[in-house]
Design a protein around this motif. Structure first.
Motif, PDB file in Angstrom:
ATOM      1  N   LEU A 187       0.853  -1.184   0.000  1.00  0.00           N
ATOM      2  CA  LEU A 187       0.000   0.000   0.000  1.00  0.00           C
ATOM      3  C   LEU A 187       0.894   1.240   0.000  1.00  0.00           C
ATOM      4  CD1 LEU A 187      -2.366  -1.320   2.784  1.00  0.00           C
ATOM      5  CD2 LEU A 187      -2.954  -1.154   0.364  1.00  0.00           C
ATOM      6  N   PHE A 188       0.621   2.159  -0.921  1.00  0.00           N
ATOM      7  CA  PHE A 188       1.435   3.374  -0.983  1.00  0.00           C
ATOM      8  C   PHE A 188       0.565   4.557  -1.362  1.00  0.00           C
ATOM      9  CE2 PHE A 188       1.367   1.770  -5.249  1.00  0.00           C
ATOM     10  CZ  PHE A 188       1.599   2.826  -6.118  1.00  0.00           C
ATOM     11  N   SER A 189       1.053   5.746  -1.069  1.00  0.00           N
ATOM     12  CA  SER A 189       0.214   6.930  -1.211  1.00  0.00           C
ATOM     13  C   SER A 189       1.061   8.188  -1.295  1.00  0.00           C
ATOM     14  CB  SER A 189      -0.733   7.019  -0.003  1.00  0.00           C
ATOM     15  OG  SER A 189      -1.648   8.078  -0.123  1.00  0.00           O
ATOM     16  N   ASP A 190       0.411   9.290  -1.663  1.00  0.00           N
ATOM     17  CA  ASP A 190       0.979  10.634  -1.556  1.00  0.00           C
ATOM     18  C   ASP A 190       2.351  10.740  -2.212  1.00  0.00           C
ATOM     19  OD1 ASP A 190      -1.036  12.209   0.238  1.00  0.00           O
ATOM     20  OD2 ASP A 190      -0.844  10.227   1.151  1.00  0.00           O
ATOM     21  N   ILE A 191       2.369  10.470  -3.515  1.00  0.00           N
ATOM     22  CA  ILE A 191       3.596  10.571  -4.308  1.00  0.00           C
ATOM     23  C   ILE A 191       3.898  12.034  -4.616  1.00  0.00           C
ATOM     24  CG2 ILE A 191       4.741   9.779  -6.413  1.00  0.00           C
ATOM     25  CD1 ILE A 191       2.278   7.663  -6.427  1.00  0.00           C
ATOM     26  N   HIS A 192       2.876  12.780  -4.923  1.00  0.00           N
ATOM     27  CA  HIS A 192       2.960  14.215  -5.173  1.00  0.00           C
ATOM     28  C   HIS A 192       4.006  14.579  -6.225  1.00  0.00           C
ATOM     29  CE1 HIS A 192      -0.133  15.601  -2.520  1.00  0.00           C
ATOM     30  NE2 HIS A 192       0.358  14.900  -1.509  1.00  0.00           N
ATOM     31  N   HIS A 244      10.093  -7.590  -2.162  1.00  0.00           N
ATOM     32  CA  HIS A 244       9.057  -8.143  -1.283  1.00  0.00           C
ATOM     33  C   HIS A 244       8.108  -9.095  -2.012  1.00  0.00           C
ATOM     34  CE1 HIS A 244      10.280  -5.540   1.999  1.00  0.00           C
ATOM     35  NE2 HIS A 244      10.313  -4.543   1.150  1.00  0.00           N
ATOM     36  N   ASN A 245       8.170  -9.113  -3.329  1.00  0.00           N
ATOM     37  CA  ASN A 245       7.354 -10.033  -4.118  1.00  0.00           C
ATOM     38  C   ASN A 245       5.893 -10.027  -3.671  1.00  0.00           C
ATOM     39  OD1 ASN A 245       6.883 -11.966  -6.118  1.00  0.00           O
ATOM     40  ND2 ASN A 245       7.251 -13.669  -4.733  1.00  0.00           N
ATOM     41  N   PRO A 246       5.219  -8.881  -3.741  1.00  0.00           N
ATOM     42  CA  PRO A 246       3.847  -8.794  -3.229  1.00  0.00           C
ATOM     43  C   PRO A 246       2.845  -9.532  -4.121  1.00  0.00           C
ATOM     44  CG  PRO A 246       4.442  -6.766  -4.346  1.00  0.00           C
ATOM     45  CD  PRO A 246       5.689  -7.600  -4.286  1.00  0.00           C
ATOM     46  N   ASP A 247       1.711  -9.883  -3.509  1.00  0.00           N
ATOM     47  CA  ASP A 247       0.616 -10.498  -4.258  1.00  0.00           C
ATOM     48  C   ASP A 247      -0.312  -9.452  -4.853  1.00  0.00           C
ATOM     49  OD1 ASP A 247       1.210 -13.321  -3.559  1.00  0.00           O
ATOM     50  OD2 ASP A 247       0.806 -12.604  -1.529  1.00  0.00           O
ATOM     51  N   ALA A 248      -0.336  -8.278  -4.247  1.00  0.00           N
ATOM     52  CA  ALA A 248      -1.213  -7.205  -4.719  1.00  0.00           C
ATOM     53  C   ALA A 248      -0.611  -5.867  -4.333  1.00  0.00           C
ATOM     54  CB  ALA A 248      -2.611  -7.354  -4.131  1.00  0.00           C
ATOM     55  N   MET A 249      -1.031  -4.827  -5.046  1.00  0.00           N
ATOM     56  CA  MET A 249      -0.523  -3.484  -4.788  1.00  0.00           C
ATOM     57  C   MET A 249      -1.641  -2.485  -5.047  1.00  0.00           C
ATOM     58  SD  MET A 249       2.747  -1.527  -6.563  1.00  0.00           S
ATOM     59  CE  MET A 249       3.756  -2.992  -6.364  1.00  0.00           C
ATOM     60  N   TYR A 250      -1.777  -1.519  -4.130  1.00  0.00           N
ATOM     61  CA  TYR A 250      -2.805  -0.492  -4.261  1.00  0.00           C
ATOM     62  C   TYR A 250      -2.194   0.874  -3.952  1.00  0.00           C
ATOM     63  CZ  TYR A 250      -6.058  -4.423  -4.036  1.00  0.00           C
ATOM     64  OH  TYR A 250      -6.715  -5.613  -4.270  1.00  0.00           O
ATOM     65  N   CYS A 251      -2.669   1.886  -4.671  1.00  0.00           N
ATOM     66  CA  CYS A 251      -2.244   3.265  -4.455  1.00  0.00           C
ATOM     67  C   CYS A 251      -3.418   4.054  -3.872  1.00  0.00           C
ATOM     68  CB  CYS A 251      -1.763   3.897  -5.759  1.00  0.00           C
ATOM     69  SG  CYS A 251      -1.257   5.625  -5.586  1.00  0.00           S
ATOM     70  N   LEU A 252      -3.148   4.785  -2.795  1.00  0.00           N
ATOM     71  CA  LEU A 252      -4.209   5.492  -2.088  1.00  0.00           C
ATOM     72  C   LEU A 252      -4.260   6.981  -2.412  1.00  0.00           C
ATOM     73  CD1 LEU A 252      -4.233   2.746  -0.712  1.00  0.00           C
ATOM     74  CD2 LEU A 252      -4.524   3.891   1.483  1.00  0.00           C
ATOM     75  N   GLY A 253      -3.728   7.356  -3.570  1.00  0.00           N
ATOM     76  CA  GLY A 253      -3.995   8.681  -4.095  1.00  0.00           C
ATOM     77  C   GLY A 253      -2.960   9.751  -3.819  1.00  0.00           C
ATOM     78  N   THR A 277      -6.040   2.288  -8.055  1.00  0.00           N
ATOM     79  CA  THR A 277      -5.719   3.568  -7.428  1.00  0.00           C
ATOM     80  C   THR A 277      -6.996   4.310  -7.083  1.00  0.00           C
ATOM     81  OG1 THR A 277      -3.660   3.716  -8.702  1.00  0.00           O
ATOM     82  CG2 THR A 277      -4.505   5.765  -7.770  1.00  0.00           C
ATOM     83  N   ILE A 278      -7.007   4.957  -5.919  1.00  0.00           N
ATOM     84  CA  ILE A 278      -8.120   5.819  -5.567  1.00  0.00           C
ATOM     85  C   ILE A 278      -7.679   7.279  -5.655  1.00  0.00           C
ATOM     86  CG2 ILE A 278      -9.236   4.096  -4.105  1.00  0.00           C
ATOM     87  CD1 ILE A 278      -8.122   5.506  -1.669  1.00  0.00           C
ATOM     88  N   ALA A 279      -8.649   8.169  -5.691  1.00  0.00           N
ATOM     89  CA  ALA A 279      -8.353   9.592  -5.821  1.00  0.00           C
ATOM     90  C   ALA A 279      -7.958  10.182  -4.480  1.00  0.00           C
ATOM     91  CB  ALA A 279      -9.564  10.337  -6.367  1.00  0.00           C
ATOM     92  N   GLY A 280      -6.895  10.981  -4.496  1.00  0.00           N
ATOM     93  CA  GLY A 280      -6.587  11.836  -3.366  1.00  0.00           C
ATOM     94  C   GLY A 280      -7.232  13.196  -3.568  1.00  0.00           C
ATOM     95  N   ASN A 281      -7.201  14.026  -2.549  1.00  0.00           N
ATOM     96  CA  ASN A 281      -7.832  15.342  -2.662  1.00  0.00           C
ATOM     97  C   ASN A 281      -7.179  16.189  -3.749  1.00  0.00           C
ATOM     98  OD1 ASN A 281      -5.848  15.158  -0.284  1.00  0.00           O
ATOM     99  ND2 ASN A 281      -5.823  17.362  -0.713  1.00  0.00           N
ATOM    100  N   TYR A 282      -5.851  16.075  -3.904  1.00  0.00           N
ATOM    101  CA  TYR A 282      -5.172  16.850  -4.941  1.00  0.00           C
ATOM    102  C   TYR A 282      -5.562  16.329  -6.323  1.00  0.00           C
ATOM    103  CZ  TYR A 282      -1.700  20.560  -5.474  1.00  0.00           C
ATOM    104  OH  TYR A 282      -1.088  21.760  -5.711  1.00  0.00           O
ATOM    105  N   ARG A 329      -9.745  12.347 -12.926  1.00  0.00           N
ATOM    106  CA  ARG A 329     -11.169  12.653 -12.724  1.00  0.00           C
ATOM    107  C   ARG A 329     -11.997  11.385 -12.519  1.00  0.00           C
ATOM    108  NH1 ARG A 329     -14.459  17.105 -13.785  1.00  0.00           N
ATOM    109  NH2 ARG A 329     -16.648  16.594 -14.162  1.00  0.00           N
ATOM    110  N   THR A 330     -11.562  10.292 -13.103  1.00  0.00           N
ATOM    111  CA  THR A 330     -12.371   9.064 -13.061  1.00  0.00           C
ATOM    112  C   THR A 330     -11.919   8.066 -11.999  1.00  0.00           C
ATOM    113  OG1 THR A 330     -10.999   8.127 -14.836  1.00  0.00           O
ATOM    114  CG2 THR A 330     -13.020   9.243 -15.495  1.00  0.00           C
ATOM    115  N   LEU A 331     -10.963   8.435 -11.165  1.00  0.00           N
ATOM    116  CA  LEU A 331     -10.511   7.528 -10.112  1.00  0.00           C
ATOM    117  C   LEU A 331     -11.619   7.321  -9.073  1.00  0.00           C
ATOM    118  CD1 LEU A 331      -6.857   8.759  -9.445  1.00  0.00           C
ATOM    119  CD2 LEU A 331      -7.559   6.606 -10.525  1.00  0.00           C
ATOM    120  N   PRO A 332     -11.752   6.095  -8.539  1.00  0.00           N
ATOM    121  CA  PRO A 332     -12.759   5.855  -7.500  1.00  0.00           C
ATOM    122  C   PRO A 332     -12.373   6.507  -6.180  1.00  0.00           C
ATOM    123  CG  PRO A 332     -11.395   3.905  -7.802  1.00  0.00           C
ATOM    124  CD  PRO A 332     -10.997   4.872  -8.886  1.00  0.00           C
ATOM    125  N   ALA A 333     -13.372   6.681  -5.314  1.00  0.00           N
ATOM    126  CA  ALA A 333     -13.140   7.311  -4.015  1.00  0.00           C
ATOM    127  C   ALA A 333     -12.582   6.325  -2.999  1.00  0.00           C
ATOM    128  CB  ALA A 333     -14.435   7.923  -3.491  1.00  0.00           C
TER     129      ALA A 333
END
Length: 253
Positions: free
Chosen positions: A5-10, A26-35, A58-63, A107-111
């Motif tokens: 899980l990772f986020s806030d790349i900016h 780390h050879n992950p099974d899944a990866m998600y970005c939190l915006g 990926t989900i949308a961040g406020n920015y 604009r189309t990223l889920p919340a």
């Protein structure tokens, strides 16, 4: 299952590239970005396209929400007049340089993303949000009153809730009637604010014995990695973005 899980790349491309290199071990099974892919640095398009080409959910961040709508409001809680002025420059710069395909993607990223596990006859819900389930730009700091955090998670039916936005990582375990809920701030890849300039992310491990009734059956590992901070800081200084953003990268604030 090992979940990154990772986020806030900016818009910090050097940090994102170093993150991808670090994750491989780390050879992950899944990866998600939190915006919050964009804002505060010069590479919004490059960052967006690195995420897109890997098909990372990926989900949308406020920015992202603001730039996706070509808004001059990023939903950021700036505290001083200087911060507000710098923030205006940042969102203006990002709106100017972001491409139309990249803007449409934002604009189309889920919340939110919700993942339901069925383990040992128990349901285990993992909820991924940017700020909170209630509001994309709500700050859930570590000192949030326990009753408030429990209420937020109960209302969202979240056993594990992972989020970003504050850029300050932490893991809180909340006990409600011997049922354990995990609140995890995953920190920031590209703009940490905890006094450590290294990028950060989380490795969440859920195994066949994981249960809401066993607090230790869910493992949260905070991982920090080095990247070329000076390259990212110099890019800010060579642009018309405020130099304060370069200093914050160097100091991790």
């Amino acid at each position: 299952m090992k979940i990154i899980l990772f986020s806030d790349i900016h818009a910090n491309l050097p940090a994102l590239e170093a993150f991808f290199a670090d994750v491989e071990s780390h050879n992950p099974d899944a990866m998600y970005c939190l915006g919050d892919l964009v804002g505060y640095n010069i590479w919004p398009n490059e960052v967006i396209n690195e995420i897109r080409k890997r098909n990372i959910p990926t989900i949308a961040g406020n920015y992202d929400f603001g730039i996706g709508r070509a808004s001059n409001d990023c939903g950021c809680a700036y505290k001083s007049d200087d911060e507000k002025a710098n923030g205006s420059v940042s969102i203006s710069f990002t709106n100017e340089v972001v491409g139309e395909k990249e803007r449409y993607y934002l604009r189309t990223l889920p919340a939110h993303i919700k993942i339901e596990f069925q383990l040992n006859n128990d349901k285990l819900n993992l909820l991924l949000v940017h700020g909170s389930p209630r509001k994309i730009n709500e700050y859930l700091f570590e000192d949030r009153e326990e009753k408030s955090m429990i209420r937020i998670m109960e209302q969202a039916d979240a056993d594990i809730m992972c989020f970003g936005h504050t850029h300050k990582p932490y893991h809180r375990v909340l006990n409600t009637n011997e049922r354990f809920r995990h609140a995890v701030n995953i920190g920031s890849v590209g703009k940490p604010k905890d006094g450590n300039p290294q990028g950060g992310y989380v490795l969440l491990t859920i195994n066949e014995n994981s249960s809401v009734f066993d607090r230790d059956s869910i493992n949260v590992e905070f991982i920090r990695f080095d990247y070329d901070v000076e390259k990212a800081a110099k890019a800010v200084e060579d642009s018309y973005l405020p130099n304060a953003y370069a200093e914050s990268l160097r100091r991790g604030i």
